[in-house]
Design a protein around this motif. Structure first.
Motif, mmCIF file in Angstrom:
data_model
loop_
_atom_site.group_PDB
_atom_site.id
_atom_site.type_symbol
_atom_site.label_atom_id
_atom_site.label_comp_id
_atom_site.label_asym_id
_atom_site.label_seq_id
_atom_site.Cartn_x
_atom_site.Cartn_y
_atom_site.Cartn_z
ATOM 1 N N GLY A 64 0.711 -1.257 0.066
ATOM 2 C CA GLY A 64 -0.004 -0.095 0.009
ATOM 3 C C GLY A 64 0.815 1.327 -0.124
ATOM 4 O O GLY A 64 0.440 2.321 0.488
ATOM 5 N N THR A 65 2.037 1.189 -0.540
ATOM 6 C CA THR A 65 2.696 2.543 -0.506
ATOM 7 C C THR A 65 2.978 3.216 -1.941
ATOM 8 O O THR A 65 2.396 2.495 -2.961
ATOM 9 N N ILE A 66 3.183 4.469 -1.788
ATOM 10 C CA ILE A 66 3.402 5.169 -3.119
ATOM 11 C C ILE A 66 4.611 4.375 -3.846
ATOM 12 O O ILE A 66 5.698 4.188 -3.213
ATOM 13 N N THR A 67 4.423 4.228 -5.229
ATOM 14 C CA THR A 67 5.597 3.539 -5.879
ATOM 15 C C THR A 67 6.376 4.267 -6.787
ATOM 16 O O THR A 67 7.322 3.470 -7.637
ATOM 17 N N LEU A 68 6.265 5.704 -6.947
ATOM 18 C CA LEU A 68 7.278 6.379 -7.954
ATOM 19 C C LEU A 68 8.154 6.985 -7.329
ATOM 20 O O LEU A 68 7.914 7.536 -6.246
ATOM 21 N N THR A 69 9.419 7.097 -7.911
ATOM 22 C CA THR A 69 10.350 7.808 -7.358
ATOM 23 C C THR A 69 10.974 8.693 -8.271
ATOM 24 O O THR A 69 10.879 8.366 -9.415
ATOM 25 N N MET A 74 14.051 9.409 -13.661
ATOM 26 C CA MET A 74 15.229 9.619 -14.659
ATOM 27 C C MET A 74 15.583 8.644 -15.451
ATOM 28 O O MET A 74 16.104 8.787 -16.426
ATOM 29 N N ALA A 75 15.146 7.302 -14.718
ATOM 30 C CA ALA A 75 15.374 6.105 -15.670
ATOM 31 C C ALA A 75 14.457 6.156 -16.903
ATOM 32 O O ALA A 75 14.848 5.908 -18.074
ATOM 33 N N VAL A 86 11.106 14.943 -19.491
ATOM 34 C CA VAL A 86 10.615 14.294 -18.231
ATOM 35 C C VAL A 86 10.570 15.191 -17.022
ATOM 36 O O VAL A 86 11.819 15.846 -17.057
ATOM 37 N N SER A 87 9.618 15.130 -16.184
ATOM 38 C CA SER A 87 9.724 15.965 -14.954
ATOM 39 C C SER A 87 8.801 15.227 -13.762
ATOM 40 O O SER A 87 7.878 14.844 -14.088
ATOM 41 N N PRO A 88 9.675 14.902 -12.708
ATOM 42 C CA PRO A 88 9.046 14.389 -11.495
ATOM 43 C C PRO A 88 7.995 15.532 -10.981
ATOM 44 O O PRO A 88 7.975 16.811 -11.399
ATOM 45 N N GLY A 111 9.969 19.920 -12.012
ATOM 46 C CA GLY A 111 11.367 20.047 -12.578
ATOM 47 C C GLY A 111 11.369 21.058 -13.851
ATOM 48 O O GLY A 111 10.365 21.512 -14.234
ATOM 49 N N PRO A 112 12.545 21.237 -14.352
ATOM 50 C CA PRO A 112 12.717 22.509 -15.286
ATOM 51 C C PRO A 112 12.208 22.019 -16.574
ATOM 52 O O PRO A 112 11.919 22.938 -17.465
#
Length: 390
Positions: A64-69, A74-75, A86-88, A111-112
């Motif tokens: 039940g945890t958040i899965t994105l980092t 970056m990958a 790509v932007s987190p 992100g930028p």
């Protein structure tokens, strides 16, 4: 002209039918254009990757945890060839204060590359830099709605606002984008470096979303496959396990809305066209009454040499003229109605010359179709019976 009230009531159904069809189609076309503009503001090649909170086995340790980092984001940028930027991202709602004014809004950490992904131009100032992301700088960019509510006519660039009671320097103002397809105000937002929002406001290490743009709009399917394969590997998902993330394409999302809009337009147009049928039946009834009232006139015309086709043509012209007058008035009524709906309802409308022409031609066809039977009946009257009719 001899029975003005009766003629007016006869064409009423045609007027309402044509007007309703034109108004419904114009509102549907306006909705379509609005969705297209919203899609353009979102970006046609934008992908949004969101986590799905699920329960997995204890060996994975992700119950039940958040899965994105950030590393996932970056990958994706590093390994997916169909992805260009790509932007987190992560989002929260909090209060923004300037002087004695405050405004509760959405605070988005990005992100930028977010500016390039969303194709979002600046009204003034500049966008967030990678250096500011790396150093968790206390800088922010304001959406137009936030500026209007906190600064009014003042230029907010280089001024300081408090976000969650932390002072931030305003480095830029975003240009207005308006509402999204879901009716959300896209300009009611404050942008921060995602690292700043993570550590200094929310106190978390994960991210809530990954924004990405594909190299071309057509490459979105390849990009979705690449992202899915990569994230399943990174999250160590077995073949029988479902994805713990979801990849959303703005194109498919907007296409669904547009398809729904088209369906509703067709449905409303079909309902409105029923009024045309009702109006046609009204024309038929009145023409049958007119035929009966003018039986002696028909007999006299036959006696002086009128042929069957002449009588048929006479009454068919009458029915067509009635429906044409109703069609013209209906076109004007439809244009006015669509403008009123747009003005008072705040709903966009777009008049389509094709729909106006089709509605008018259909009204004429209704007149011909429903006027044919009374005209044919009149043309086949017996000469002697018609002359004797009182």
């Amino acid at each position: 002209m001899r029975n003005k009230l009766r003629s007016s009531l006869t064409i009423l159904g045609i007027v309402i039918g044509v007007g309703a069809v034109i108004a419904m189609v114009s509102i549907g076309q306006g909705a379509k254009v609005m969705v297209e503009k919203q899609l353009e503001s979102l970006g046609t090649n934008v992908l949004i990757i969101i986590p799905i909170s699920t329960t997995h086995t204890a060996t994975r340790g992700t119950t039940g945890t958040i899965t994105l980092t950030v590393n996932d984001a970056m990958a994706i940028e590093r390994e997916c060839s169909a992805i260009s930027y790509v932007s987190p991202g992560l989002r929260t709602n909090t209060q923004v204060v300037y002087g004695n004014l405050n405004w509760t809004t959405s605070v988005l950490g990005i992100g930028p590359d977010y500016q390039l992904i969303r194709n979002w131009s600046m009204e003034s100032g500049r966008f967030i830099t990678q250096q500011e992301v790396n150093t968790m700088a206390k800088v922010c960019i304001l959406g137009k709605t936030v500026v209007d509510n906190l600064f009014g006519a003042l230029d907010p660039v280089d001024k300081s606002v408090r976000v969650n009671n932390i002072p931030f320097k305003v480095v830029g103002v975003l240009s207005a984008k308006g509402e999204s397809a879901m009716g959300q105000d896209q300009d009611d937002v404050v942008l921060l470096p995602y690292t700043t929002l993570q550590r200094k406001i929310m106190g978390v290490t994960h991210i809530g979303v990954v924004y990405a743009s594909t190299v071309t709009t057509e490459a979105r399917f390849e990009a979705i496959d690449q992202i899915t394969t990569l994230l399943r590997q990174r999250h160590r998902l077995r073949p029988n396990e479902e994805n713990d993330f979801n990849v959303i394409s703005q194109v498919e999302f907007a296409s669904t809305i547009m398809e729904t809009s088209r369906t509703m337009t067709m449905l409303l147009g079909s309902i409105a066209s029923v009024s045309l049928i009702v109006g046609g039946i009204g024309i038929m009834n009145i023409m049958l009454v007119s035929t009966t009232e003018r039986t002696r006139e028909i007999g006299i015309r036959m006696a002086v040499g009128a042929k069957e086709k002449d009588i048929l043509f006479q009454f068919l012209i009458e029915a067509t003229v009635l429906s044409s007058i109703g069609g013209i008035i209906g076109v004007v009524f439809g244009i006015v109605l669509s403008k009123l709906v747009s003005y008072f309802g705040g709903w966009p409308s777009l008049l389509s010359p094709i729909s106006i022409a089709i509605a008018f031609l259909f009204s004429n066809m209704v007149g011909i179709f429903f006027g044919y039977y009374p005209a044919r009946k009149a043309s086949r009257l017996n000469l002697i019976d018609a002359l004797r009719y009182e």
